[in-house]
Design a protein around this motif. Structure first.
Motif, PDB file in Angstrom:
ATOM      1  N   ASN A   1       0.818  -1.216   0.000  1.00 43.46           N
ATOM      2  CA  ASN A   1       0.000   0.000   0.000  1.00 43.46           C
ATOM      3  C   ASN A   1       0.853   1.269   0.000  1.00 43.46           C
ATOM      4  OD1 ASN A   1      -2.501  -1.343   0.058  1.00 43.46           O
ATOM      5  ND2 ASN A   1      -2.390  -1.591   2.282  1.00 43.46           N
ATOM      6  N   PHE A   2       2.114   1.167   0.424  1.00 45.96           N
ATOM      7  CA  PHE A   2       2.998   2.339   0.429  1.00 45.96           C
ATOM      8  C   PHE A   2       3.433   2.723  -0.990  1.00 45.96           C
ATOM      9  CE2 PHE A   2       3.094   1.336   4.832  1.00 45.96           C
ATOM     10  CZ  PHE A   2       3.605   2.431   5.516  1.00 45.96           C
ATOM     11  N   LEU A   3       3.324   1.794  -1.944  1.00 46.90           N
ATOM     12  CA  LEU A   3       3.746   2.087  -3.311  1.00 46.90           C
ATOM     13  C   LEU A   3       2.812   3.073  -4.009  1.00 46.90           C
ATOM     14  CD1 LEU A   3       4.779  -1.491  -4.527  1.00 46.90           C
ATOM     15  CD2 LEU A   3       6.298   0.402  -3.899  1.00 46.90           C
ATOM     16  N   LYS A   4       1.540   3.087  -3.616  1.00 47.56           N
ATOM     17  CA  LYS A   4       0.569   3.936  -4.304  1.00 47.56           C
ATOM     18  C   LYS A   4       0.864   5.429  -4.129  1.00 47.56           C
ATOM     19  CE  LYS A   4      -3.080   0.462  -4.073  1.00 47.56           C
ATOM     20  NZ  LYS A   4      -4.432   0.113  -3.552  1.00 47.56           N
ATOM     21  N   PRO A   5       1.069   5.928  -2.909  1.00 48.28           N
ATOM     22  CA  PRO A   5       1.415   7.353  -2.798  1.00 48.28           C
ATOM     23  C   PRO A   5       2.766   7.682  -3.436  1.00 48.28           C
ATOM     24  CG  PRO A   5       1.556   6.266  -0.645  1.00 48.28           C
ATOM     25  CD  PRO A   5       0.868   5.325  -1.578  1.00 48.28           C
ATOM     26  N   LEU A   6       3.721   6.750  -3.396  1.00 54.11           N
ATOM     27  CA  LEU A   6       5.011   6.991  -4.034  1.00 54.11           C
ATOM     28  C   LEU A   6       4.863   7.110  -5.548  1.00 54.11           C
ATOM     29  CD1 LEU A   6       7.253   4.523  -1.983  1.00 54.11           C
ATOM     30  CD2 LEU A   6       7.363   7.024  -1.922  1.00 54.11           C
ATOM     31  N   THR A   7       4.010   6.280  -6.121  1.00 57.43           N
ATOM     32  CA  THR A   7       3.742   6.354  -7.560  1.00 57.43           C
ATOM     33  C   THR A   7       3.089   7.681  -7.923  1.00 57.43           C
ATOM     34  OG1 THR A   7       3.473   3.949  -7.647  1.00 57.43           O
ATOM     35  CG2 THR A   7       2.608   5.221  -9.506  1.00 57.43           C
ATOM     36  N   GLY A   8       2.131   8.097  -7.094  1.00 54.80           N
ATOM     37  CA  GLY A   8       1.477   9.383  -7.326  1.00 54.80           C
ATOM     38  C   GLY A   8       2.461  10.540  -7.254  1.00 54.80           C
ATOM     39  N   ALA A   9       3.391  10.481  -6.303  1.00 52.36           N
ATOM     40  CA  ALA A   9       4.396  11.535  -6.148  1.00 52.36           C
ATOM     41  C   ALA A   9       5.318  11.580  -7.367  1.00 52.36           C
ATOM     42  CB  ALA A   9       5.205  11.297  -4.877  1.00 52.36           C
ATOM     43  N   PHE A  10       5.719  10.409  -7.859  1.00 52.97           N
ATOM     44  CA  PHE A  10       6.574  10.345  -9.053  1.00 52.97           C
ATOM     45  C   PHE A  10       5.850  10.947 -10.256  1.00 52.97           C
ATOM     46  CE2 PHE A  10       8.072   8.174 -12.883  1.00 52.97           C
ATOM     47  CZ  PHE A  10       9.430   8.434 -12.812  1.00 52.97           C
ATOM     48  N   PHE A  11       4.566  10.679 -10.371  1.00 52.24           N
ATOM     49  CA  PHE A  11       3.749  11.207 -11.472  1.00 52.24           C
ATOM     50  C   PHE A  11       3.717  12.738 -11.437  1.00 52.24           C
ATOM     51  CE2 PHE A  11      -0.595  12.568 -12.767  1.00 52.24           C
ATOM     52  CZ  PHE A  11      -0.505  12.271 -14.121  1.00 52.24           C
ATOM     53  N   ILE A  12       3.508  13.307 -10.259  1.00 50.54           N
ATOM     54  CA  ILE A  12       3.455  14.766 -10.105  1.00 50.54           C
ATOM     55  C   ILE A  12       4.826  15.375 -10.377  1.00 50.54           C
ATOM     56  CG2 ILE A  12       3.043  16.649  -8.480  1.00 50.54           C
ATOM     57  CD1 ILE A  12       0.535  15.141  -9.423  1.00 50.54           C
ATOM     58  N   ALA A  13       5.888  14.737  -9.869  1.00 50.84           N
ATOM     59  CA  ALA A  13       7.247  15.246 -10.080  1.00 50.84           C
ATOM     60  C   ALA A  13       7.596  15.263 -11.570  1.00 50.84           C
ATOM     61  CB  ALA A  13       8.248  14.386  -9.317  1.00 50.84           C
ATOM     62  N   ALA A  14       7.176  14.230 -12.303  1.00 54.83           N
ATOM     63  CA  ALA A  14       7.464  14.166 -13.739  1.00 54.83           C
ATOM     64  C   ALA A  14       6.752  15.286 -14.489  1.00 54.83           C
ATOM     65  CB  ALA A  14       7.048  12.804 -14.289  1.00 54.83           C
ATOM     66  N   ILE A  15       5.486  15.524 -14.159  1.00 51.67           N
ATOM     67  CA  ILE A  15       4.713  16.556 -14.856  1.00 51.67           C
ATOM     68  C   ILE A  15       5.293  17.941 -14.613  1.00 51.67           C
ATOM     69  CG2 ILE A  15       2.485  17.757 -14.903  1.00 51.67           C
ATOM     70  CD1 ILE A  15       1.137  15.088 -14.432  1.00 51.67           C
ATOM     71  N   PHE A  16       5.483  18.300 -13.332  1.00 53.31           N
ATOM     72  CA  PHE A  16       5.924  19.656 -13.020  1.00 53.31           C
ATOM     73  C   PHE A  16       7.421  19.838 -13.255  1.00 53.31           C
ATOM     74  CE2 PHE A  16       1.805  19.582 -11.084  1.00 53.31           C
ATOM     75  CZ  PHE A  16       1.360  20.891 -11.193  1.00 53.31           C
ATOM     76  N   GLY A  17       8.198  18.752 -13.167  1.00 50.74           N
ATOM     77  CA  GLY A  17       9.609  18.837 -13.509  1.00 50.74           C
ATOM     78  C   GLY A  17       9.796  19.119 -14.986  1.00 50.74           C
ATOM     79  N   PHE A  18       9.013  18.450 -15.834  1.00 49.63           N
ATOM     80  CA  PHE A  18       9.069  18.710 -17.278  1.00 49.63           C
ATOM     81  C   PHE A  18       8.634  20.137 -17.581  1.00 49.63           C
ATOM     82  CE2 PHE A  18       6.771  18.906 -21.333  1.00 49.63           C
ATOM     83  CZ  PHE A  18       7.784  18.559 -22.213  1.00 49.63           C
ATOM     84  N   MET A  19       7.577  20.588 -16.919  1.00 48.89           N
ATOM     85  CA  MET A  19       7.068  21.934 -17.150  1.00 48.89           C
ATOM     86  C   MET A  19       8.106  22.992 -16.782  1.00 48.89           C
ATOM     87  SD  MET A  19       3.902  23.859 -15.306  1.00 48.89           S
ATOM     88  CE  MET A  19       4.956  24.056 -13.870  1.00 48.89           C
ATOM     89  N   LYS A  20       8.834  22.756 -15.687  1.00 49.29           N
ATOM     90  CA  LYS A  20       9.840  23.722 -15.253  1.00 49.29           C
ATOM     91  C   LYS A  20      10.985  23.834 -16.250  1.00 49.29           C
ATOM     92  CE  LYS A  20      12.572  25.090 -11.237  1.00 49.29           C
ATOM     93  NZ  LYS A  20      13.064  24.745  -9.880  1.00 49.29           N
ATOM     94  N   GLN A  21      11.283  22.753 -16.950  1.00 49.79           N
ATOM     95  CA  GLN A  21      12.354  22.770 -17.934  1.00 49.79           C
ATOM     96  C   GLN A  21      11.954  23.491 -19.216  1.00 49.79           C
ATOM     97  OE1 GLN A  21      15.468  21.731 -17.166  1.00 49.79           O
ATOM     98  NE2 GLN A  21      14.600  21.329 -15.138  1.00 49.79           N
ATOM     99  N   GLU A  22      10.656  23.584 -19.452  1.00 48.08           N
ATOM    100  CA  GLU A  22      10.164  24.254 -20.656  1.00 48.08           C
ATOM    101  C   GLU A  22      10.015  25.739 -20.380  1.00 48.08           C
ATOM    102  OE1 GLU A  22       9.662  22.911 -23.682  1.00 48.08           O
ATOM    103  OE2 GLU A  22      10.541  21.080 -22.845  1.00 48.08           O
TER     104      GLU A  22
END
Length: 485
Positions: free
Chosen positions: A421-442
């Motif tokens: 069950n701990f993997l689910k919030p970690l997956t969600g965090a990775f998803f958010i980091a990928a979206i906003f990390g990509f946006m910051k680079q653009e």
């Protein structure tokens, strides 16, 4: 008391703390803005060193009563001795606090030779000690309101108002130090009101005490005291060690990052006030399976909530630091490392309480090992990399401590905290980091002037993802029954 009633009490305490937590965060952020913009990094570095020394000495005087007093009061033989035990605990801890104030005054002449000692600082240690011990006595009644009022209203807003007033009267670091002492006195005043509401002051005052209890209580609390002092020293000794190899300005940048990190770090403390008495009752009822289920669930909730702030704070760390003054912009990496460290510590910190009650000799050993790791790492890395090195050393210590806690919970209590069950919030965090990390680079779509909006958007999107994907069947059942009353 049923399992649901225990969870209701824990969540009620967390929600009550959250209500005041917002006020405390706002006051703290305004204070840091004021201190950073008006007093500057150097004055903030001095405040960090003084606060570290004060709180280490205060924790030594409390000597574990913040948690051990709950255990003592929960014992069946002490049901009719509540007022007596509280009075003895207060007297013994305040006697130690008075001695520590003298020690503080002596050390000042050696550590801060170019700064005059504000007289109010001598009252800070007894005030902190009274607030900790009396606050614990109030929590034994499962009352959280007065601690919220004292900690989240009286203390931070008194600090803010006093710092502003002292800067207007005389803009020097002594004003910031005096404001810190006033905030401690304000918290003690609020806790004193709560103690009078939870118990009869007359009954506490007139109850007879046993002189031998004045030294027996501290001795009984010593294992817990070593643990609590160690936990507190993790976030104080780094400041002191860094100040030995860096100037007040560099220490001030580290201290500012440390203050920002307190926002996600406080999340596990929202659950702690009511979690402690619940775990004490479960321990005395020999209910280890119930203890394990509650710990695993609440550790997962803490991880989930901390990730909501940790990820966007790391992504926009430099911009966040610069809000408090341009000189703090360079502290982005310091902030990121401290956020990762607190994620590991906060997510599994609640397990410490279960170990304190069931295996009291184990936590002090873990703390001492982790402190040795922290001291060695900070001295080694800060010598070459300054504040960043100190933050990296702190992160190594927190990761090590989290691992040792999980290991001992399994080996001593047969409690497994981690699950799929701990993997689910970690997956969600990775998803958010990928979206906003990509946006910051653009650069075409990212505007640093609006980083605050991006942080709020990241938090909202993450919580939405968690609501849709990460709540377990048990979580949904609990929330449904709680809403139904």
């Amino acid at each position: 008391m049923s399992a649901l009633e225990d969870i209701q009490d824990i969540l009620r305490g967390a929600l009550a703390s959250l209500g005041g937590f917002g006020g405390r965060v706002i006051a703290r952020l305004i204070l840091m803005l004021l201190a950073g913009q008006l007093y500057g990094a150097e004055a903030l570095g001095i405040l960090g060193q003084v606060a570290a020394l004060t709180e280490i000495l205060a924790a030594t005087a409390v000597i574990g009563l913040k948690r051990s007093l709950l255990d003592i009061l929960s014992q069946p033989d002490n049901e009719d001795k509540t007022s007596k035990i509280i009075k003895e605990a207060l007297i013994s801890s305040l006697l130690l606090a008075s001695f520590m104030s003298i020690v503080f005054g002596v050390l000042w002449g050696y550590l801060f030779t170019d700064i005059e000692l504000p007289i109010l600082l001598l009252a800070a240690i007894p005030a902190i000690v009274f607030a900790e011990v009396a606050g614990t006595a109030i929590r034994f009644q499962r009352i959280i309101r007065w601690e919220v009022i004292a900690r989240c209203i009286f203390e931070p807003w008194a600090f803010l108002a006093s710092a502003t007033l002292f800067y207007w009267l005389s803009p020097s670091e002594t004003g910031l130090l005096s404001a810190y002492a006033i905030s401690a006195l304000a918290a003690a005043f609020g806790i004193g009101i709560g103690l009078s509401k939870a118990y009869s002051f007359s009954a506490i005052f007139h109850t007879q005490i046993e002189i031998r209890s004045l030294y027996q209580i501290p001795l009984k609390s010593l294992p817990v005291g070593i643990t609590d002092i160690g936990i507190m020293m993790f976030r104080r000794i780094d400041i002191l060690l860094l100040s030995l190899v860096a100037g007040h300005g560099v220490t001030g940048i580290y201290y500012m990052a440390q203050q920002i990190v307190t926002v996600p770090h406080k999340i596990h403390q929202l659950f702690e006030p009511m979690m402690a008495p619940v775990l004490a009752k479960l321990h005395h009822g020999a209910k280890r399976k119930a203890t394990g289920r509650k710990l695993s669930g609440f550790c997962r909730w803490v991880l989930t909530l901390q990730l909501a702030l940790t990820v966007p704070f790391i992504l926009f760390s430099s911009e966040l630091m610069a809000v408090f003054g341009e000189q703090f912009y360079v502290g982005g990496l310091v902030l990121s490392l401290l956020l990762i460290a607190e994620l590991f510590d906060g997510s599994f910190a609640l397990g410490e309480t279960a170990l304190v009650y069931a295996a009291p000799r184990t936590p002090p050993k873990l703390i001492l090992i982790a402190l040795m790791i922290e001291t060695t790492a900070i001295i080694s890395f800060s010598y070459f990399w300054g504040a960043e090195g100190a933050a990296f050393g702190f992160m190594i210590a927190m990761v090590s401590l989290a691992g040792m806690r999980l290991w001992k919970l399994k080996s001593k209590l047969d409690i497994t905290i981690l699950s799929s069950n701990f993997l689910k919030p970690l997956t969600g965090a990775f998803f958010i980091a990928a979206i906003f990390g990509f946006m910051k680079q653009e650069t075409a779509i990212y505007n640093p002037d609006y980083f605050g909006i991006y942080i709020f958007a990241a938090v909202a999107l993450y919580l939405g993802v968690i609501r849709l994907t990460s709540l377990t069947a048990e979580d949904k059942t609990i929330w449904k029954r709680l809403r139904a009353g």
